[in-house]
Design an enzyme around this catalytic site. Structure first.
Site, PDB file in Angstrom:
ATOM      1  N   ILE A  12      43.153  33.647  50.414  1.00 28.89           N
ATOM      2  CA  ILE A  12      41.933  33.936  50.761  1.00 28.89           C
ATOM      3  C   ILE A  12      41.302  32.942  51.463  1.00 28.89           C
ATOM      4  CG2 ILE A  12      39.939  35.100  50.056  1.00 28.89           C
ATOM      5  CD1 ILE A  12      41.401  36.081  47.529  1.00 28.89           C
ATOM      6  N   PHE A  73      37.054  28.385  46.270  1.00 31.06           N
ATOM      7  CA  PHE A  73      38.356  29.346  45.989  1.00 31.06           C
ATOM      8  C   PHE A  73      39.196  28.565  44.984  1.00 31.06           C
ATOM      9  CE2 PHE A  73      36.965  30.211  50.252  1.00 31.06           C
ATOM     10  CZ  PHE A  73      37.136  31.709  50.168  1.00 31.06           C
ATOM     11  N   ALA A  75      41.037  27.322  42.227  1.00 29.67           N
ATOM     12  CA  ALA A  75      41.260  27.829  40.824  1.00 29.67           C
ATOM     13  C   ALA A  75      42.676  28.294  40.414  1.00 29.67           C
ATOM     14  CB  ALA A  75      40.295  29.141  40.580  1.00 29.67           C
ATOM     15  N   SER A 117      36.168  37.619  40.321  1.00 29.31           N
ATOM     16  CA  SER A 117      37.050  38.624  39.994  1.00 29.31           C
ATOM     17  C   SER A 117      36.624  39.980  39.510  1.00 29.31           C
ATOM     18  CB  SER A 117      38.192  38.096  39.306  1.00 29.31           C
ATOM     19  OG  SER A 117      39.196  38.883  39.094  1.00 29.31           O
ATOM     20  N   TYR A 141      42.005  34.296  32.150  1.00 27.10           N
ATOM     21  CA  TYR A 141      41.472  34.160  33.548  1.00 27.10           C
ATOM     22  C   TYR A 141      40.320  34.788  33.787  1.00 27.10           C
ATOM     23  CZ  TYR A 141      41.400  35.304  38.560  1.00 27.10           C
ATOM     24  OH  TYR A 141      40.964  35.550  39.889  1.00 27.10           O
ATOM     25  N   LYS A 145      36.403  33.246  34.895  1.00 20.83           N
ATOM     26  CA  LYS A 145      35.484  33.867  35.942  1.00 20.83           C
ATOM     27  C   LYS A 145      33.876  34.008  35.593  1.00 20.83           C
ATOM     28  CE  LYS A 145      38.449  33.059  39.429  1.00 20.83           C
ATOM     29  NZ  LYS A 145      38.203  32.375  40.439  1.00 20.83           N
ATOM     30  N   ASN A 170      41.243  43.987  44.699  1.00 22.17           N
ATOM     31  CA  ASN A 170      42.871  43.647  45.003  1.00 22.17           C
ATOM     32  C   ASN A 170      42.983  43.103  46.198  1.00 22.17           C
ATOM     33  OD1 ASN A 170      43.081  44.974  42.353  1.00 22.17           O
ATOM     34  ND2 ASN A 170      45.140  44.421  42.306  1.00 22.17           N
ATOM     35  N   ARG A 221      44.497  50.887  41.451  1.00 30.27           N
ATOM     36  CA  ARG A 221      43.370  49.653  41.902  1.00 30.27           C
ATOM     37  C   ARG A 221      43.063  49.863  43.163  1.00 30.27           C
ATOM     38  NH1 ARG A 221      44.555  48.669  37.456  1.00 30.27           N
ATOM     39  NH2 ARG A 221      45.523  46.751  36.564  1.00 30.27           N
TER      40      ARG A 221
HETATM   41  P1  NAD Z   1      45.592  30.831  45.825  1.00 24.67           P
HETATM   42  O1  NAD Z   1      46.325  30.208  44.716  1.00 24.67           O
HETATM   43  O2  NAD Z   1      46.303  31.152  47.072  1.00 24.67           O
HETATM   44  O3  NAD Z   1      44.446  29.565  46.168  1.00 24.67           O
HETATM   45  C1  NAD Z   1      43.757  28.825  45.437  1.00 24.67           C
HETATM   46  C2  NAD Z   1      43.480  27.414  46.224  1.00 24.67           C
HETATM   47  O4  NAD Z   1      42.817  26.477  45.271  1.00 24.67           O
HETATM   48  C3  NAD Z   1      45.156  26.836  46.549  1.00 24.67           C
HETATM   49  O5  NAD Z   1      45.176  26.524  47.788  1.00 24.67           O
HETATM   50  C4  NAD Z   1      45.197  25.535  45.617  1.00 24.67           C
HETATM   51  O6  NAD Z   1      46.025  24.647  46.084  1.00 24.67           O
HETATM   52  C5  NAD Z   1      43.751  25.246  45.346  1.00 24.67           C
HETATM   53  N1  NAD Z   1      43.260  24.648  44.154  1.00 24.67           N
HETATM   54  C6  NAD Z   1      43.574  25.030  42.900  1.00 24.67           C
HETATM   55  N2  NAD Z   1      42.908  24.181  41.987  1.00 24.67           N
HETATM   56  C7  NAD Z   1      42.442  23.075  42.781  1.00 24.67           C
HETATM   57  C8  NAD Z   1      41.800  21.946  42.259  1.00 24.67           C
HETATM   58  N3  NAD Z   1      41.665  21.735  41.107  1.00 24.67           N
HETATM   59  N4  NAD Z   1      41.262  21.104  43.444  1.00 24.67           N
HETATM   60  C9  NAD Z   1      41.758  21.325  44.763  1.00 24.67           C
HETATM   61  N5  NAD Z   1      42.464  22.583  44.983  1.00 24.67           N
HETATM   62  C10 NAD Z   1      42.775  23.411  44.185  1.00 24.67           C
HETATM   63  O7  NAD Z   1      44.592  31.742  45.448  1.00 24.67           O
HETATM   64  P2  NAD Z   1      44.086  33.268  46.161  1.00 24.67           P
HETATM   65  O8  NAD Z   1      44.804  34.187  46.093  1.00 24.67           O
HETATM   66  O9  NAD Z   1      43.739  32.643  47.701  1.00 24.67           O
HETATM   67  O10 NAD Z   1      42.609  33.419  45.366  1.00 24.67           O
HETATM   68  C11 NAD Z   1      41.514  32.551  45.931  1.00 24.67           C
HETATM   69  C12 NAD Z   1      40.538  32.837  44.691  1.00 24.67           C
HETATM   70  O11 NAD Z   1      39.971  34.224  44.728  1.00 24.67           O
HETATM   71  C13 NAD Z   1      40.732  32.238  43.382  1.00 24.67           C
HETATM   72  O12 NAD Z   1      39.888  31.674  42.790  1.00 24.67           O
HETATM   73  C14 NAD Z   1      41.255  33.717  42.552  1.00 24.67           C
HETATM   74  O13 NAD Z   1      40.891  33.400  41.243  1.00 24.67           O
HETATM   75  C15 NAD Z   1      40.271  34.356  43.284  1.00 24.67           C
HETATM   76  N6  NAD Z   1      40.567  35.844  43.327  1.00 24.67           N
HETATM   77  C16 NAD Z   1      41.872  36.390  43.851  1.00 24.67           C
HETATM   78  C17 NAD Z   1      42.305  37.648  43.871  1.00 24.67           C
HETATM   79  C18 NAD Z   1      43.515  37.987  44.672  1.00 24.67           C
HETATM   80  O14 NAD Z   1      43.739  39.450  44.761  1.00 24.67           O
HETATM   81  N7  NAD Z   1      44.191  37.337  45.380  1.00 24.67           N
HETATM   82  C19 NAD Z   1      41.345  38.653  43.141  1.00 24.67           C
HETATM   83  C20 NAD Z   1      40.059  38.129  42.478  1.00 24.67           C
HETATM   84  C21 NAD Z   1      39.807  36.884  42.674  1.00 24.67           C
HETATM   85  N1  UFG Z   2      52.508  45.798  39.164  1.00 27.18           N
HETATM   86  C1  UFG Z   2      53.701  46.571  39.111  1.00 27.18           C
HETATM   87  N2  UFG Z   2      54.617  46.229  39.540  1.00 27.18           N
HETATM   88  C2  UFG Z   2      54.702  44.734  39.796  1.00 27.18           C
HETATM   89  C3  UFG Z   2      53.641  43.768  39.953  1.00 27.18           C
HETATM   90  C4  UFG Z   2      52.236  44.541  39.668  1.00 27.18           C
HETATM   91  O1  UFG Z   2      53.688  47.670  38.498  1.00 27.18           O
HETATM   92  O2  UFG Z   2      55.927  44.205  40.031  1.00 27.18           O
HETATM   93  C5  UFG Z   2      51.076  46.589  38.980  1.00 27.18           C
HETATM   94  C6  UFG Z   2      50.349  46.019  37.858  1.00 27.18           C
HETATM   95  O3  UFG Z   2      50.685  46.119  36.435  1.00 27.18           O
HETATM   96  C7  UFG Z   2      48.942  46.381  38.267  1.00 27.18           C
HETATM   97  C8  UFG Z   2      49.098  46.686  39.951  1.00 27.18           C
HETATM   98  O4  UFG Z   2      50.469  46.670  40.206  1.00 27.18           O
HETATM   99  O5  UFG Z   2      48.751  47.469  37.765  1.00 27.18           O
HETATM  100  C9  UFG Z   2      48.454  45.507  40.704  1.00 27.18           C
HETATM  101  O6  UFG Z   2      48.854  44.426  40.109  1.00 27.18           O
HETATM  102  P1  UFG Z   2      48.454  42.977  40.889  1.00 27.18           P
HETATM  103  O7  UFG Z   2      49.185  41.879  39.943  1.00 27.18           O
HETATM  104  O8  UFG Z   2      48.861  43.067  42.242  1.00 27.18           O
HETATM  105  O9  UFG Z   2      47.053  42.688  40.990  1.00 27.18           O
HETATM  106  P2  UFG Z   2      46.252  42.842  39.541  1.00 27.18           P
HETATM  107  O10 UFG Z   2      45.221  44.107  39.826  1.00 27.18           O
HETATM  108  O11 UFG Z   2      46.757  42.478  38.062  1.00 27.18           O
HETATM  109  O12 UFG Z   2      45.351  41.813  39.715  1.00 27.18           O
HETATM  110  C10 UFG Z   2      44.584  41.374  40.714  1.00 27.18           C
HETATM  111  C11 UFG Z   2      44.227  39.946  41.026  1.00 27.18           C
HETATM  112  C12 UFG Z   2      43.692  39.152  40.091  1.00 27.18           C
HETATM  113  C13 UFG Z   2      42.504  39.849  39.816  1.00 27.18           C
HETATM  114  C14 UFG Z   2      42.536  41.323  39.498  1.00 27.18           C
HETATM  115  C15 UFG Z   2      41.327  42.040  39.535  1.00 27.18           C
HETATM  116  O13 UFG Z   2      45.682  39.309  41.109  1.00 27.18           O
HETATM  117  O14 UFG Z   2      43.205  37.698  40.528  1.00 27.18           O
HETATM  118  O15 UFG Z   2      43.170  41.794  40.718  1.00 27.18           O
HETATM  119  O16 UFG Z   2      40.557  41.817  40.624  1.00 27.18           O
HETATM  120  F1  UFG Z   2      41.675  39.389  38.835  1.00 27.18           F
END
Ligand code: NAD
Ligand code: UFG
Length: 333
Positions: A12, A73, A75, A117, A141, A145, A170, A221
């Site tokens: 992101i 971001f 984490a 999240s 997790y 947050k 998502n 979702r």
């Molecule tokens: P990502 O893992 O691709 O990005 C996280 C970035 O942070 C990475 O580049 C990583 O190298 C960096 N990082 C982690 N810890 C660090 C540290 N201590 N110092 C410096 N850099 C560090 O994850 P993403 O999917 O891009 O998610 C970004 C943020 O959004 C996260 O905080 C995640 O919890 C949150 N989030 C993601 C989703 C999703 O669906 N992907 C949903 C809800 C929330």
């Molecule tokens: N799922 C499957 N098969 C797979 C992977 C996922 O059935 O192989 C299902 C999961 O059980 C869930 C849905 O698909 O019901 C979506 O799963 P994701 O893992 O894609 O996403 P989540 O909803 O678990 O989690 C995402 C982000 C989290 C965030 C959460 C709520 O990864 O960081 O949404 O925002 F916290």
């Protein structure tokens, strides 16, 4: 504006960095590359490899690069891993954010937009979920947050750091230019895993649970395109810059799709049969998570441009087809 993006090499974050660069902001990225990719960072941004838990790294960075605000971001975000290694999540997500805040305060930086999240809600009592809903995370997790949000509230009161917490649902898809996209290792998200089947990288996709109280028994979702998420960060930073008060916003499309619907849509988009297998529930998965993003629309003026699941999956498919091995195989430094 001059913006520091912590975690800007991630999925992101890299989309936000690009959107900031596109509108002419001056962007500095701090990332330890634990899950991110150097190649994902727009060449117009200045990149510093380092860890936000490192006071020395951040304090030198803030000295070298005076910024108007931070977008955060950085984490860990694997829900399952957080259950088996909760302290790792507290240490990086909460600990890293504490150090970042301390160094911001020391450097006089008073604005931060950060990733929260839908995981903070846990099992919702009502959908669509509004920001006022109770927060009862079902995994460490989500708890980290929630703790981060509370830390920002208290820090604002004590030190006057304004914050916007964005609770994403998502995140999925990829930017239209096709240069950046989702490359998590390991991958745990549904859409990229589904697309690994037509890519020939896995034989079938697992459906985690078919006995949920939903339209077809699988989890529902709210899938939100990453470039729509990116725009919300820009609006949130502008909102703080214009004196907006600290607040929390959900970001989703307000429409829920089941796991089966996602797989069916991917079949349509890719033209591939995509084999599936039913397996047991994944621990900690709520049945339905759908956002009300009314507040983000009303206060930030945010709108989502990608509302059709077909389009969202098509953009992810374009990225994965062009980059079947993600970032590493491109021969770029
Ligand atoms: P990502 O893992 O691709 O990005 C996280 C970035 O942070 C990475 O580049 C990583 O190298 C960096 N990082 C982690 N810890 C660090 C540290 N201590 N110092 C410096 N850099 C560090 O994850 P993403 O999917 O891009 O998610 C970004 C943020 O959004 C996260 O905080 C995640 O919890 C949150 N989030 C993601 C989703 C999703 O669906 N992907 C949903 C809800 C929330
Ligand atoms: N799922 C499957 N098969 C797979 C992977 C996922 O059935 O192989 C299902 C999961 O059980 C869930 C849905 O698909 O019901 C979506 O799963 P994701 O893992 O894609 O996403 P989540 O909803 O678990 O989690 C995402 C982000 C989290 C965030 C959460 C709520 O990864 O960081 O949404 O925002 F916290």
């Amino acid at each position: 504006m001059r913006i520091l993006v912590a975690g800007g090499a991630g999925y992101i974050g890299s989309h936000v960095v690009k959107a900031l660069c596109n509108r002419g902001d001056s962007v500095v990225v701090a990332d330890n590359l634990v899950t991110g990719h150097r190649q994902a960072v727009d060449r117009r941004a200045k990149f510093y490899q380092g860890d936000i838990r490192d006071h020395g790294f951040l304090s030198a960075l803030f000295q070298a690069e005076p910024v108007d605000g931070v977008i955060h971001f950085a984490a860990y975000s694997l829900v399952g891993e957080s259950v088996t290694a909760p302290l790792k999540y507290y240490e990086n997500n909460v600990g890293g954010t504490r150090v970042l805040l301390e160094e911001m305060i020391r450097a006089g930086v008073k604005k931060i937009v950060f990733s929260s999240s839908a995981a903070v809600y846990g099992q919702p009592e009502q959908v669509p979920i509004e920001e006022t809903a109770p927060t009862c995370p079902t995994n460490p997790y989500g708890e980290t947050k929630r703790v981060m949000e509370q830390m920002f509230r208290w820090a604002e009161q004590a030190y006057g750091v304004g914050f916007v917490s964005l609770r994403y649902f998502n995140a999925c898809g990829a930017e239209e230019g096709g240069a950046i996209g989702e490359d998590h290792r390991p991958e745990s998200h549904l859409i990229p895993l589904v697309l690994q089947v037509p890519l020939g990288k896995r034989a079938k996709v697992s459906i985690f649970g078919t006995d949920y109280p939903t339209k077809d028994g699988t989890c529902v979702r709210d899938y939100i395109h990453v470039t729509d998420l990116a725009q919300a960060h820009l609006l949130a930073m502008d909102y703080l810059a214009q004196g907006g008060k600290s607040d929390i916003f959900n970001l989703g499309n307000g429409v829920g799709f089941s796991v089966r619907e996602v797989i069916e849509t991917a079949r349509r988009v890719t033209g591939h049969p995509i084999d599936e297998e039913e397996s047991g529930r994944r621990a900690g998965d709520p049945a339905v998570l759908v956002a009300s993003s009314q507040k983000a629309r009303a206060v930030l003026g945010w709108t989502s441009c990608h509302t059709a699941l077909d389009d969202i999956i098509a953009s992810a498919w374009a990225w994965h087809q062009a980059h079947p091995n993600g970032f590493e195989e491109e021969g770029r430094s």
